[in-house]
Design a protein around this motif. Structure first.
Motif, PDB file in Angstrom:
ATOM      1  N   GLN A   1       0.962  -1.253   0.030  1.00  0.00           N
ATOM      2  CA  GLN A   1      -0.008  -0.083  -0.128  1.00  0.00           C
ATOM      3  C   GLN A   1       0.683   1.183   0.000  1.00  0.00           C
ATOM      4  O   GLN A   1       2.087   1.191   0.260  1.00  0.00           O
ATOM      5  CB  GLN A   1      -1.016   0.142   1.110  1.00  0.00           C
ATOM      6  N   ASN A   2       0.364   2.342  -0.458  1.00  0.00           N
ATOM      7  CA  ASN A   2       1.010   3.791  -0.604  1.00  0.00           C
ATOM      8  C   ASN A   2       0.787   4.319   0.872  1.00  0.00           C
ATOM      9  O   ASN A   2      -0.283   4.254   1.233  1.00  0.00           O
ATOM     10  CB  ASN A   2       0.549   4.198  -1.361  1.00  0.00           C
ATOM     11  N   VAL A   3       1.964   4.891   1.475  1.00  0.00           N
ATOM     12  CA  VAL A   3       1.721   5.760   2.519  1.00  0.00           C
ATOM     13  C   VAL A   3       2.606   6.853   2.515  1.00  0.00           C
ATOM     14  O   VAL A   3       3.538   6.840   1.406  1.00  0.00           O
ATOM     15  CB  VAL A   3       2.106   4.955   3.949  1.00  0.00           C
TER      16      VAL A   3
ATOM     17  N   ASP B   1      -5.795  14.327  -1.521  1.00  0.00           N
ATOM     18  CA  ASP B   1      -7.105  14.163  -1.577  1.00  0.00           C
ATOM     19  C   ASP B   1      -7.781  13.912  -0.293  1.00  0.00           C
ATOM     20  O   ASP B   1      -7.031  13.321   0.556  1.00  0.00           O
ATOM     21  CB  ASP B   1      -7.429  13.351  -2.743  1.00  0.00           C
ATOM     22  N   GLU B   2      -8.926  13.391  -0.422  1.00  0.00           N
ATOM     23  CA  GLU B   2      -9.831  12.973   0.877  1.00  0.00           C
ATOM     24  C   GLU B   2      -9.212  11.684   1.311  1.00  0.00           C
ATOM     25  O   GLU B   2      -9.709  11.379   2.530  1.00  0.00           O
ATOM     26  CB  GLU B   2     -11.184  12.809   0.578  1.00  0.00           C
ATOM     27  N   TYR B   3      -8.501  10.695   0.607  1.00  0.00           N
ATOM     28  CA  TYR B   3      -7.889   9.591   1.119  1.00  0.00           C
ATOM     29  C   TYR B   3      -6.444   9.934   1.385  1.00  0.00           C
ATOM     30  O   TYR B   3      -5.719   8.738   1.530  1.00  0.00           O
ATOM     31  CB  TYR B   3      -8.001   8.457   0.113  1.00  0.00           C
ATOM     32  N   HIS B   4      -6.112  10.965   1.693  1.00  0.00           N
ATOM     33  CA  HIS B   4      -4.368  11.217   1.929  1.00  0.00           C
ATOM     34  C   HIS B   4      -3.640  10.710   0.731  1.00  0.00           C
ATOM     35  O   HIS B   4      -2.570  10.344   1.123  1.00  0.00           O
ATOM     36  CB  HIS B   4      -4.212  10.615   3.262  1.00  0.00           C
TER      37      HIS B   4
ATOM     38  N   GLY C   1       0.058   6.533  -8.479  1.00  0.00           N
ATOM     39  CA  GLY C   1      -1.080   7.484  -9.071  1.00  0.00           C
ATOM     40  C   GLY C   1      -2.107   6.274  -9.815  1.00  0.00           C
ATOM     41  O   GLY C   1      -2.601   6.721 -10.836  1.00  0.00           O
ATOM     42  N   LEU C   2      -2.465   5.085  -9.084  1.00  0.00           N
ATOM     43  CA  LEU C   2      -3.266   4.270  -9.326  1.00  0.00           C
ATOM     44  C   LEU C   2      -4.602   4.941  -9.573  1.00  0.00           C
ATOM     45  O   LEU C   2      -5.528   4.486 -10.462  1.00  0.00           O
ATOM     46  CB  LEU C   2      -3.183   3.070  -8.512  1.00  0.00           C
ATOM     47  N   HIS C   3      -4.797   5.648  -8.781  1.00  0.00           N
ATOM     48  CA  HIS C   3      -6.326   6.484  -8.602  1.00  0.00           C
ATOM     49  C   HIS C   3      -6.257   7.488  -9.497  1.00  0.00           C
ATOM     50  O   HIS C   3      -7.426   7.858 -10.004  1.00  0.00           O
ATOM     51  CB  HIS C   3      -6.237   6.955  -7.141  1.00  0.00           C
ATOM     52  N   SER C   4      -5.401   7.918  -9.984  1.00  0.00           N
ATOM     53  CA  SER C   4      -5.180   9.130 -11.063  1.00  0.00           C
ATOM     54  C   SER C   4      -5.014   8.697 -12.466  1.00  0.00           C
ATOM     55  O   SER C   4      -5.517   9.138 -13.587  1.00  0.00           O
ATOM     56  CB  SER C   4      -4.394  10.108 -10.667  1.00  0.00           C
TER      57      SER C   4
END
Length: 429
Positions: free
Chosen positions: A341-343, A358-361, A387-390
């Motif tokens: 996971q990304n932190v 973003d809202e999920y940090h 950037g999986l989410h973007s």
């Protein structure tokens, strides 16, 4: 570690890379052709390494060897996989293998060869914190402070451990990323493997083949409905092209998460050939050799709770999605093949208030992988594998490594150094 006699420490670096994993290594390899830029990549490890705990026997890459560090944008680079084969005098022998997907061992050997020969890499240098003063980032190591105008964050993800297992982590419950460095003793033990992806498959088969001793029982648990194959069909592979990424970037944020989820098996399934190898192994052991190892395949189960019994066992509570019933099983050893996971790296704490998350940090990334932050327009923070989410399903994979590095370099130089506008896909997205 290389000597840095060429580096002028009175002049801020044009780019400082934090971490020297495959993604930043690709960036370093392509930047070597731009000697006018002062760059350095820092890594706390003493030498290059890529998940040494996951270097399991029989483990292979899931992408073509042509999707290396540089070839997609600079095929004549001396740092290509083909150059590696020629220098190591194995080019013709490799051709005779008739394979394009290589072992993880050979790919790490290739990347280590690149890392050993690039002068911009500095191993044994841990970045403790990053601050921003006046017009430059300040990188603090144990022994020095380094100024840089721009950063590229590539220190990688951290192992993901389910909440219910965190208190159990120790000698007999651990993440698979530690497996080959731990070399656990599984002889006469009951083993539970949590996770139905490629790593879970590799751990299961190696346990079955007694890599760490003959286990008494091997239980392979997956949330997925079955042990599902990687979708590597031609049209699915179009997700891993610059054209698809550009289309994905323009989508509304609320749609992106849904799309990434239904594309999951395009990047996180089990290689079909490996599934066939496991099935054949189980067939032979069941019908031909009457193997004494007690194995169980347990798909469609979600780990809900975990506790340690007084007898030293772990009790695992599973929910069976097919029967809608809870199940309890026990194990002496629990191996968590639960991914990464990304932190936010701790070294960013001094500048974290400047980061627009973003809202999920998570980072908000531009099309060129630049982080949205409160700082001068000509000072950038790039992030790779974040950037999986973007950017979509290809972002954490090696498929577009060279293209992403070229995109970052073009943005850094503010001109087109490498051509990144590849021909459009065969699919009209």
């Amino acid at each position: 570690m290389m000597n840095f006699t060429h580096y002028d420490d009175t002049i801020p670096l044009d780019l400082a890379g934090l971490g020297s994993g495959p993604f930043n290594l690709s960036l370093a390899a392509l930047l070597e052709s731009l000697p006018e830029l002062q760059v350095r990549f820092f890594d706390k490890k003493p030498s290059f390494g890529w998940h040494p705990g996951l270097m399991l026997p029989g483990a292979h890459m899931q992408t073509s060897c042509l999707k290396d560090l540089v070839t997609a944008v600079q095929p004549t680079s001396r740092w290509s996989f083909l150059s590696f084969l020629v220098e190591k005098e194995r080019f013709y022998s490799f051709l005779s293998t008739e394979k394009m997907v290589i072992s993880r061992t050979e790919f790490v050997e290739y990347m280590s060869w690149v890392a050993e020969n690039l002068e911009s890499l500095q191993f044994g240098s841990e970045i403790r914190e990053v601050s921003f003063e006046k017009d430059s980032f300040i990188l603090h190591t144990e022994n020095e402070k380094v100024k840089a105008h721009n950063l590229c964050l590539g220190t990688g993800k951290v192992p993901y451990v389910p909440d219910c297992a965190r208190a159990m982590v120790g000698q007999h419950c651990f993440h698979a990323s530690e497996l080959m460095t731990r070399q656990p003793e599984l002889r006469n033990r009951k083993v539970a493997i949590i996770g139905g992806g490629q790593t879970g498959a590799e751990v299961f088969l190696n346990c079955l083949r007694e890599k760490w001793g003959k286990a008494d029982q091997i239980q392979w648990i997956s949330r997925r409905a079955s042990f599902e194959p990687l979708d590597e069909s031609p049209f699915t592979n179009e997700y891993f092209t610059p054209d698809y990424v550009s289309r994905f970037l323009s989508l509304p944020e609320e749609k992106k998460e849904t799309i990434v989820q239904y594309q999951k098996l395009a990047s996180d399934g089990i290689t079909p050939a490996y599934l066939l190898e496991i099935y054949r192994e189980l067939y032979d052991r069941t019908y031909l050799y009457q193997d004494q190892i007690n194995w169980k395949l347990l798909p469609d189960r979600t780990l809900k709770a975990m506790s340690e019994s007084s007898g030293g066992f772990y009790d695992l509570k599973l929910t069976n999605a097919l029967s809608a019933e809870d199940e309890i099983l026990s194990a002496d050893i629990v191996i968590l093949c639960t991914g990464f996971q990304n932190v936010l790296p701790p070294y960013l704490e001094p500048i974290q208030p400047r980061l627009n998350l973003d809202e999920y940090h998570r980072f908000k990334l531009s099309s060129s992988f630049a982080v949205d932050w409160e700082g001068p327009d000509n000072r950038r923070i790039y992030a790779v594998n974040a950037g999986l989410h973007s950017h979509g399903i290809a972002e954490p994979q090696l498929s577009l490594t060279a293209w992403r590095s070229a995109t970052i370099i073009n943005d850094l130089a503010q001109r087109e150094i490498f051509s990144v506008n590849q021909p459009v896909s065969l699919i009209d997205w």
